[in-house]
Design an enzyme around this catalytic site. Structure first.
Site, PDB file in Angstrom:
ATOM      1  N   ARG A 173       0.814  -1.216   0.000  1.00 26.74           N
ATOM      2  CA  ARG A 173       0.000   0.000   0.000  1.00 26.74           C
ATOM      3  C   ARG A 173       0.851   1.270   0.000  1.00 26.74           C
ATOM      4  O   ARG A 173       0.463   2.271  -0.617  1.00 26.74           O
ATOM      5  CB  ARG A 173      -0.964  -0.029   1.183  1.00 26.74           C
ATOM      6  N   ARG A 181      10.589 -23.840  52.333  1.00 27.38           N
ATOM      7  CA  ARG A 181       9.719 -22.775  52.824  1.00 27.38           C
ATOM      8  C   ARG A 181       8.255 -22.995  52.415  1.00 27.38           C
ATOM      9  O   ARG A 181       7.435 -22.080  52.507  1.00 27.38           O
ATOM     10  CB  ARG A 181      10.218 -21.406  52.364  1.00 27.38           C
ATOM     11  N   ASP A 192      12.398 -15.267  17.145  1.00 30.68           N
ATOM     12  CA  ASP A 192      13.557 -15.405  18.038  1.00 30.68           C
ATOM     13  C   ASP A 192      14.130 -14.070  18.507  1.00 30.68           C
ATOM     14  O   ASP A 192      14.908 -14.034  19.454  1.00 30.68           O
ATOM     15  CB  ASP A 192      14.665 -16.203  17.348  1.00 30.68           C
ATOM     16  N   ARG A 244      17.032 -21.372  19.261  1.00 37.63           N
ATOM     17  CA  ARG A 244      18.201 -22.224  19.028  1.00 37.63           C
ATOM     18  C   ARG A 244      19.497 -21.512  19.411  1.00 37.63           C
ATOM     19  O   ARG A 244      20.361 -22.081  20.081  1.00 37.63           O
ATOM     20  CB  ARG A 244      18.248 -22.664  17.564  1.00 37.63           C
TER      21      ARG A 244
END
Length: 319
Positions: A25, A211, A127, A171
């Site tokens: 566009r 705890r 990533d 990776r």
């Protein structure tokens, strides 16, 4: 410059369609023709190229994946394959190409630019491992997809008083694991950039149990090891019963977030502006909310920016 081509390559990322829409566009608005290259660099070599109109990109801004499809192409690594691609671009009268993708896509754009064909790289990968930009298209959506899964898994972990290991994509870069782990309150985060010490992880889990903490979430980036492998190592060290969830390709799909749609629109538009100015061999990105560009070779030579401070903060907050 009369005709601008658009190509998506490598792994798909939510927001790619928004970037395609912006390129088409923006091009048409300024009087240029837009051409879509289907199936990545493989489609480029085979001449799978079609003219795109305003309506061609209607109702795609909210869709995941890429309408132009994507494919791996070993042939394009060769000079011969690159020349075939350039010949197809010239055949269709295309004067400049916008390449949307990750590291491998940027390498292809660089190769074409070095052979004299103007290309602009637009970073799109979940990533978030492309230098030269704070965020890549698709990362925010993937992050929120993982975070939604973490929240749901925590409900089950709490109900059954168990430790859950969640394997996420990443990776070579651990941004998904790091950001999702910090946002999701994970007790332990494993990323490729950091060496882990099993004794420290075991002590952290034992301390929590003492705890009264009855469940834990551990997020592992696939670049460290598989979730199943880590579960086996953890069991040997602690004898703690765990469950493993591998999120897999669910992280790549889905409706892009508002952030990714806006980022993709801004980066796509900037790519067209650069081609209009007669520039090629550039990569666009975002820095402190400003759209920037730099030489694509410089980008490829930089190391991925890793947020050490966030990693340390995650350990401080998960005591």
């Amino acid at each position: 410059m009369k005709r601008i081509g658009i190509l998506t390559s490598g792994g798909d990322a939510p927001g790619m369609n928004a970037a395609i829409r912006a390129v088409v566009r923006k091009s048409i608005y300024h009087g240029f023709e837009a051409y879509g290259v289907y199936q990545g660099f493989s489609g480029l070599i085979n001449g799978n190229i079609k003219k795109l109109e305003l309506g061609s990109v209607g109702d795609i801004i909210h869709r995941g994946g890429t309408m132009l499809r994507s494919a791996r192409c070993e042939e394009f690594i060769t000079k011969e394959g690159q020349q075939k691609g350039i010949e197809q671009l010239k055949k269709f009268g295309i004067d400049g190409l916008v390449v949307i993708g990750g590291n491998g896509s940027f390498m292809g754009a660089k190769a074409l630019s070095e052979q004299g064909f103007p290309c602009i790289g637009v970073p799109a990968t979940i990533d978030n491992d492309i230098p030269g930009t704070e965020f890549t298209i698709g990362f925010d959506t993937a992050l929120n997809t993982v975070l939604d899964a973490v929240d749901k898994i925590r409900d089950t972990a709490s109900s059954h008083e168990r430790t859950f290991i969640i394997e996420v994509m990443g990776r070579d870069a651990g941004d998904i694991a790091l950001w999702a782990g910090l946002a999701g309150g994970a007790e332990t985060i494993l990323v490729p950039e950091e060496k882990y010490v099993m004794d420290d992880i075991a002590e952290r889990l034992r301390s929590g149990q003492k705890r009264g903490k009855e469940h834990s979430i551990i997020i592992v980036a696939e670049g460290v090891m598989s979730g199943t492998q880590f579960a086996e190592e953890l069991h040997k060290a602690t004898n703690i019963d765990t469950r493993v969830s591998v999120l897999g390709h669910i992280q790549r799909g889905g409706t892009p977030t508002g952030f990714d749609r806006v980022l993709a629109s801004r980066l796509g538009a900037k790519a067209v502006e650069l081609l209009m100015q007669g520039k090629g061999g550039r990569a666009v990105g975002i820095d402190k909310d400003i759209i920037v560009d730099e030489d694509i070779l410089t980008v490829l030579e930089k190391p991925h920016k890793y947020h050490q401070d966030m990693y340390e903060l995650s350990k401080e907050l998960s005591i």
